[in-house]
Scaffold this motif. Structure first.
Motif, mmCIF file in Angstrom:
data_model
loop_
_atom_site.group_PDB
_atom_site.id
_atom_site.type_symbol
_atom_site.label_atom_id
_atom_site.label_comp_id
_atom_site.label_asym_id
_atom_site.label_seq_id
_atom_site.Cartn_x
_atom_site.Cartn_y
_atom_site.Cartn_z
ATOM 1 N N ILE A 1 -9.128 2.186 -3.493
ATOM 2 C CA ILE A 1 -9.000 1.531 -2.202
ATOM 3 C C ILE A 1 -8.643 2.577 -1.163
ATOM 4 N N ASN A 2 -9.148 2.386 0.036
ATOM 5 C CA ASN A 2 -8.910 3.357 1.095
ATOM 6 C C ASN A 2 -7.530 3.224 1.708
ATOM 7 N N LYS A 3 -7.083 1.982 1.859
ATOM 8 C CA LYS A 3 -5.793 1.783 2.504
ATOM 9 C C LYS A 3 -5.192 0.464 2.039
ATOM 10 N N VAL A 4 -3.885 0.490 1.797
ATOM 11 C CA VAL A 4 -3.143 -0.716 1.452
ATOM 12 C C VAL A 4 -1.989 -0.851 2.431
ATOM 13 N N LYS A 5 -1.761 -2.053 2.888
ATOM 14 C CA LYS A 5 -0.587 -2.364 3.699
ATOM 15 C C LYS A 5 0.319 -3.243 2.852
ATOM 16 N N VAL A 6 1.574 -2.840 2.732
ATOM 17 C CA VAL A 6 2.583 -3.618 2.030
ATOM 18 C C VAL A 6 3.552 -4.114 3.092
ATOM 19 N N SER A 7 3.664 -5.433 3.204
ATOM 20 C CA SER A 7 4.550 -5.986 4.225
ATOM 21 C C SER A 7 5.524 -6.974 3.597
ATOM 22 N N GLY A 8 6.546 -7.290 4.356
ATOM 23 C CA GLY A 8 7.512 -8.280 3.914
ATOM 24 C C GLY A 8 8.278 -7.887 2.669
#
Length: 196
Positions: free
Chosen positions: A29-36
């Protein structure tokens, strides 16, 4: 605390597949956003290993990208191999929490010895990675009893491969650490993943 920090980081890394072997059904995967990102202790009131503070920023966390973290905690007993970790990973689906089975050594899995996992990642005799080395925090078992703190430190999170079944969504994870037939600590982590 050093073992609790390692426990928390290990749980989070297990949640995104850092400690698993790359399988044929994994994808880049090129980019992952982890939030919360949120956490809490879930052990008994007299648990031997307790995380007291854990702070991570920014929110959302970008992978690849920079992460700033600090932590503190304590252990009242020496943590020796084998140090088991039982992980339960759940994903929210249509308002319900669904348990993800253990696949490719990721998901709701039993890890017989977290000490062995640490030895695979950082061979014994090799210096601990920064910033653990700078602050004199060990990265191998056994971990001595005491209270410890990791001051605010910067980390770089590299590109990763994830299993094809790990999709965007809300996740919660519980890890129970045990040794000598006893529960030593329990930690719950919640986060949301969004990949591109």
């Amino acid at each position: 605390m050093r073992n609790i920090v390692i426990f928390a980081v290990t749980l989070s890394m297990l949640a995104v597949g850092v400690f698993t072997d790359r399988q044929h059904n994994w994808k880049r995967i090129n980019k992952v956003k982890v939030s919360g990102f949120a956490w809490k202790n879930c052990g008994k009131p007299d648990a031997a290993a307790v995380l007291k503070t854990l702070s991570v920023s920014p929110d959302p966390i970008s992978i690849p990208g920079e992460l700033t973290a600090s932590a503190s905690g304590s252990t009242s007993v020496e943590l020796l191999a084998p140090l088991s970790v039982n992980v339960t990973l759940e994903m929210e689906v249509a308002g319900f929490w669904v348990k993800i089975p253990c696949m490719d050594r990721l998901g709701s899995c039993h890890y017989a010895d977290a000490c062995d996992i640490l030895n695979q990642l950082i061979p014994p005799g090799q210096d601990c990675p920064e910033p653990l080395h700078t602050y004199g925090l060990p990265c191998h078992c056994p971990f001595k009893p005491g209270s410890y703190a990791l001051p605010e430190s910067d980390f770089f999170l590299p590109f990763m491969d994830v299993p094809s079944w790990l999709t965007n969504g809300e996740y919660r994870l519980q890890g129970v650490m045990g040794g000598g037939g006893e529960e030593l600590g329990c930690l719950k982590v919640a986060l949301a993943l969004h990949s591109e």
